[in-house]
Design an enzyme around this catalytic site. Structure first.
Site, PDB file in Angstrom:
ATOM      1  N   THR A 458      -9.256   4.985 -11.003  1.00  0.00           N
ATOM      2  CA  THR A 458      -8.306   4.001 -10.513  1.00  0.00           C
ATOM      3  C   THR A 458      -7.995   2.977 -11.597  1.00  0.00           C
ATOM      4  O   THR A 458      -8.837   2.693 -12.445  1.00  0.00           O
ATOM      5  CB  THR A 458      -8.855   3.309  -9.259  1.00  0.00           C
ATOM      6  OG1 THR A 458      -9.192   4.304  -8.294  1.00  0.00           O
ATOM      7  CG2 THR A 458      -7.858   2.351  -8.646  1.00  0.00           C
ATOM      8  N   THR A 476      -4.132   5.187  -8.477  1.00  0.00           N
ATOM      9  CA  THR A 476      -5.358   5.989  -8.479  1.00  0.00           C
ATOM     10  C   THR A 476      -5.088   7.483  -8.497  1.00  0.00           C
ATOM     11  O   THR A 476      -4.063   7.954  -8.007  1.00  0.00           O
ATOM     12  CB  THR A 476      -6.228   5.640  -7.255  1.00  0.00           C
ATOM     13  OG1 THR A 476      -7.512   6.235  -7.400  1.00  0.00           O
ATOM     14  CG2 THR A 476      -5.578   6.120  -5.965  1.00  0.00           C
ATOM     15  N   SER A 519      -7.694   3.976   2.107  1.00  0.00           N
ATOM     16  CA  SER A 519      -7.753   3.398   0.770  1.00  0.00           C
ATOM     17  C   SER A 519      -8.355   2.003   0.845  1.00  0.00           C
ATOM     18  O   SER A 519      -8.112   1.258   1.793  1.00  0.00           O
ATOM     19  CB  SER A 519      -6.358   3.316   0.147  1.00  0.00           C
ATOM     20  OG  SER A 519      -6.407   2.641  -1.094  1.00  0.00           O
ATOM     21  N   SER A 520      -9.145   1.663  -0.181  1.00  0.00           N
ATOM     22  CA  SER A 520      -9.684   0.308  -0.295  1.00  0.00           C
ATOM     23  C   SER A 520      -8.941  -0.513  -1.339  1.00  0.00           C
ATOM     24  O   SER A 520      -9.314  -1.656  -1.603  1.00  0.00           O
ATOM     25  CB  SER A 520     -11.175   0.369  -0.653  1.00  0.00           C
ATOM     26  OG  SER A 520     -11.366   1.038  -1.888  1.00  0.00           O
TER      27      SER A 520
END
Length: 633
Positions: A458, A476, A519-520
């Site tokens: 990422t 990412t 997703s974070s």
């Protein structure tokens, strides 16, 4: 600064979160300490590179990494003097690669705006940081347009193909496949979104297009560039998983490329030239789409040309919420944004500015608040095109207090209750039955079961221009290099973020045609009185490292160099060199099973407004660097 051991008093103070600026003060930006000696007003001269990490006195910083990686490749924890801080009123770019920062700076100097510079920087990063981003990935673009005051979010996350079905990750016996098999068979590859994302963003906010912005990336790919430490490190880490096409590019006589080796990427240059000449249609409707779909199908995956033809991004307002006297904008669509909002909501009443930044009490508070903010969030905040999300409940005072009240002042709480945000929201969730015939209510994840992912695939960068337009970008491939798949003849690695869907059916994150995975990633902006004053984000956002850096600035008044260099802790019991031994001892007494050895917890990139100028800095943990446009006398 407070003395150690009085956290119960601090935790009892349900006061308004501290601010470093009087509300009546119209000077934009947080109040900072004196900038570090490394602060620069002008960009470095062309051709002059900062010292390689192996050239820096090893006594100054600890090295982190695996024992089987050459020591000169291992990452280091910086001292404040290692952080280059750029300052300018005319524009600043901060990325995790010097060549990409120079590309962005050149666009700004030529009169391009922040979005123009961001697109050019991303394409350069696709060449020089192919382990962290690329044409085959997905991501998010957060953009503030100064002229209108609007802050928009472009969701360019990957999407599952039309032939995706909820049981696609199950084997013949109905059991979930191992991640390695999912990746090897191409089942984790989703339709890449970044080319379309920047296509849409440039058409909405840019002043230039791919035909005028792709040249620097093409030159880097065709003429080659010296491999840097970070790329060589990633090649060493993934050499066994790289596929045939990738091995041809990144290995030399079956050995990983080393720093200084010239890397020429002819296939990638040809792909970039197709995009330069034909725009995003070259990627989604031409030979690239055909070759990529055919390659994925050969692996055993299910992507088709039609999946590429039908891909599109979504553009929507950013998620806004308050933190003290500030307003924070971030990702409205994924669990990462919900975690940031919950974390800051939990922390808001505490007087963090009274705490010693390296006290065990502050570390304990950050660790517990992050665990509570993350617990169960993934189960509720899936793709909004498929799942209703309880935003009102999550941001409600009642929900935040239900999480905050579980923090014990002197002990890790091993029995945290992952309260349901729907219990604090009027009405019930709506279900799109045509898309979710078997939808079931999510089961909250226990805070003790939260998985912490440290993503090596990422990237993150941020840019501001002379007009005050600001862009924050996180992109990412997932752990794409672990998948190892490069499209033959086209030179770009494929994502594996399709593997972030649930491996079993009937959950909020079950895979469906056209759906975007969890997703974070959380590109973030902070506003004061309607004006942006800070940006932050990280390639490793799961542990909220970028929020720790943000709090270093907003609550403790650190300048960017000290804020980035300050050692961090993470909820998986990881800590960085510089955390005091006494603090570690006390944290272990509190029940935190802190690791015996330190390591790094990802890079952070930021901008901070100071008066009419911007300060930019990018984390030396990944050799980041910021540069500012020279001010003409």
């Amino acid at each position: 600064m407070i003395k150690l051991g009085i956290l119960p008093l601090i935790l009892a103070m349900a006061l308004v979160g501290a601010t470093l600026q009087d509300p009546a003060d119209d000077q934009p930006g947080p109040r900072l300490q004196q900038p570090a000696q490394s602060t620069v007003d002008l960009p470095a001269q062309p051709g002059v590179h900062p010292p390689a990490r192996s050239d820096v006195d090893p006594r100054a910083r600890s090295q982190v990494g695996s024992d089987d990686i050459p020591s000169e490749l291992q990452r280091t924890i910086p001292m404040p003097e290692d952080v280059v801080v750029a300052r300018s009123t005319q524009g600043v770019a901060a990325t995790l690669n010097e060549d990409a920062t120079r590309v962005a700076l050149q666009v700004l100097e030529e009169g391009g705006n922040a979005m123009d510079a961001a697109a050019a920087a991303w394409m350069a990063l696709a060449v020089v940081s192919p382990n962290q981003t690329g044409l085959g990935g997905g991501g998010y673009i957060l953009y503030h347009e100064a002229a209108t005051g609007q802050t928009s979010f472009v969701d360019a996350n990957i999407r599952a193909g039309k032939d995706a079905r909820p049981d696609i990750f199950l084997d013949d016996d109905g059991e979930p496949m191992e991640n390695e098999e999912i990746r090897a068979r191409g089942l984790a590859v989703g339709v890449p979104g970044l080319v379309r994302g920047f296509d849409v963003a440039l058409k909405r906010w840019g002043t230039r297009y791919f035909d005028d912005l792709t040249g620097p990336a093409i030159r880097l790919a065709e003429e080659g560039w010296p491999v840097d430490r970070e790329l060589s490190l990633r090649i060493h880490q993934t050499r066994e998983s790289l596929g045939p096409a990738a091995r041809e590019v990144y290995l030399n006589d079956d050995e990983p490329l080393l720093p200084g080796d010239l890397l020429i990427q002819e296939d990638k240059a040809r792909t970039l030239r197709l995009i330069q000449n034909h725009g995003s249609s070259a990627f989604y409707q031409g030979e690239i789409a055909q070759a990529t779909a055919s390659f994925v199908q050969e692996l055993g995956g299910f992507l088709t040309e039609e999946d590429f033809h039908g891909y599109n991004v979504s553009v929507e307002p950013a998620l806004f919420f308050s933190y003290g006297h500030y307003q924070v904008a971030t990702n409205p669509n994924a669990a990462g944004g919900a975690t940031v909002a919950t974390l800051l909501g939990i922390l808001d009443p505490f007087e963090l500015e009274l705490m010693d930044p390296r006290s065990p009490e502050r570390y304990h508070l950050l660790l517990e608040a992050t665990r509570l903010a993350s617990a169960g969030v993934n189960e509720y905040f899936a793709d909004p095109e498929f799942v209703d999300r309880p935003w009102q409940g999550l941001l409600s005072p009642g929900f935040l207090e239900s999480r905050r009240s579980q923090i014990r002042p002197d002990r890790k709480n091993e029995e945290l209750d992952a309260t349901d945000p729907w219990d604090f929201q009027v009405g019930a969730p709506f279900h799109t039955r045509s898309q979710h015939p078997d939808y079931r209510e999510p089961e909250p994840t226990s805070p003790s079961e939260v998985g912490w992912s440290w993503d090596e695939g990422t990237d993150h960068f941020t840019i501001v221009d002379r007009e005050g337009n600001v862009v924050v970008v996180t992109t990412t491939l997932g752990v794409g290099w672990v998948g190892g798949h490069m499209v033959p003849g086209y030179g770009f690695m494929l994502n594996v973020t399709g593997g972030y869907f649930d491996d079993e059916p009937e959950g909020a994150h079950e895979i469906r045609p056209g759906k975007r995975p969890r997703s974070s990633m959380t590109p973030t902006m902070v506003f004061r009185n309607g004006e942006p004053v800070l940006t932050t984000g990280s390639p490793s956002p799961a542990g909220m490292q970028h929020i720790q850096v943000m709090l270093n600035i907003l609550e403790h008044g650190m300048d960017p160099a000290n804020a980035l260099a300050e050692p961090r802790v993470a909820p998986d019991d990881i800590w960085e060199e510089g955390v005091p031994e006494e603090a570690l001892r006390r944290l272990r007494e509190m029940g935190h099973d802190m690791d015996e050895e330190s390591t790094d917890r990802g890079a952070v990139v930021l901008l901070v407004r100071q008066g009419h100028a911007w300060l930019g800095a990018a984390d030396p943990r990944r050799d980041g660097i910021a540069m500012g446009v020279a001010v003409q006398e």
